[in-house]
Design an enzyme around this catalytic site. Sequence first.
Site: not given
Ligand code: NAD
Ligand code: TYD
Length: 358
Positions: A134-135, A159, A163, A293
């Site tokens: 959603d970011e 980031y 995306k 930001g």
């Molecule tokens: P994460 O950082 O935990 O995992 C990313 C994985 O991708 C890792 O295992 C890493 O080794 C692998 N990777 C990185 N670069 C690579 C490459 N060039 N080739 C192959 N593998 C590679 O991330 P996550 O939180 O599991 O997120 C997964 C996906 O979901 C991402 O695309 C992220 O943008 C999206 N997403 C995450 C969230 C969230 O809250 N974490 C929410 C919405 C969408």
């Molecule tokens: P994060 O888990 O990094 O996810 P995103 O920035 O992708 O939403 O952060 C979630 C929220 O928490 C974000 O508003 C930043 C804040 N945050 C803190 O206040 N302290 C922290 O140490 C971290 C990692 C995040």
Amino acid sequence: MILVTGGAGFIGANFVLDWLAQPGAEPVLNLDKLTYAGNRENLASLDGDARHVFVQGDIGDTGLIERLLAEHRPRAIINFAAESHVDRSIHGAEDFIQTNVVGTFRLLEAVRHYFNALAPQDREGFRFLHVSTDEVYGSLAPDAPAFSEQHRHEPNSPYSASKAASDHLVRAWHHTYGLPVLTTNCSNNYGPLHFPEKLIPLMIVNALAGKPLPVYGDGMQVRDWLYVKDHCSAIRRVLEAGRVGETYNVGGWNEKPNIEIVQTICALLQELQPAADGKPYTDLITYVKDRPGHDRRYAIDATRIHDELGWKPAETFESGIRKTVRWYLDHPEWVARVQSGAYRDWVRVHYDAEPVAG
Ligand code: NAD
Ligand code: TYD
């Protein structure tokens, strides 16, 4: 079989585990570069399971992707692979551009050639599902309606910009080349296997270690939290029934300011494992300098996926956060190996071989 990229990371590993737990699940080819965020140990319960083939590699390695597609002939690709941490992207964006933009482009190109060479009946069912965030929509005013799929992309961090770029490439490969794509834009996930650099796992592990809980700025930034297994079920549903070329917003209808999340975690830990020194965990809350930001508010309107595909989350925030805190309390070794960096040796120690397949 299906090809999952990034399947050793937080959401990817949860997805692979959940996928293979479904009755009659197709095998998974799991391609992951194993960056700092990839942890092979997340998939340890699949050791010896012939339905899971793990390959260490980069989505930007065209030769490797072409070989894997030719050899395994997947009927769908689910692209989780990405650099995912906003703070790291602010510190240095290069890896984000390389993987999220260039990597997605190269993956799309290899998949396009593979798709074009498929027999017509195989082309019919083929899907490329891109997992996004959603970011990409930017930041909402306090009273603005939640992000719908029509909201324009207004990314604010390196980031989210990377995306957003990948979302645009996926869209273009559909409109220009006819690749049957689906995109999901999901809100913040939380749950088991979450790397403790992100808010929720960081607060849990820091609190348990008696370390400060760093809250950025005034702690009133709002995120819309979804339990990771609900994200996984949404992806399965979109893959199964989503309209080709569409995007689906995925969220938990669950907006909360960061400080409330931190207080909830402190209260749960207080109940489940009070600190040895008898002090409340909330004493550890420390307000620190804000993120540059910093987006103020995200909120997802998940009406489309609900109305069209009948998806809704199974967990409330209360049930999901309790499960999550419990998981971290039950897995101190996982946390210790991630924090010490020992997880990076896990493949060598446990397989005594280079991590290529199995
Ligand atoms: P994460 O950082 O935990 O995992 C990313 C994985 O991708 C890792 O295992 C890493 O080794 C692998 N990777 C990185 N670069 C690579 C490459 N060039 N080739 C192959 N593998 C590679 O991330 P996550 O939180 O599991 O997120 C997964 C996906 O979901 C991402 O695309 C992220 O943008 C999206 N997403 C995450 C969230 C969230 O809250 N974490 C929410 C919405 C969408
Ligand atoms: P994060 O888990 O990094 O996810 P995103 O920035 O992708 O939403 O952060 C979630 C929220 O928490 C974000 O508003 C930043 C804040 N945050 C803190 O206040 N302290 C922290 O140490 C971290 C990692 C995040």
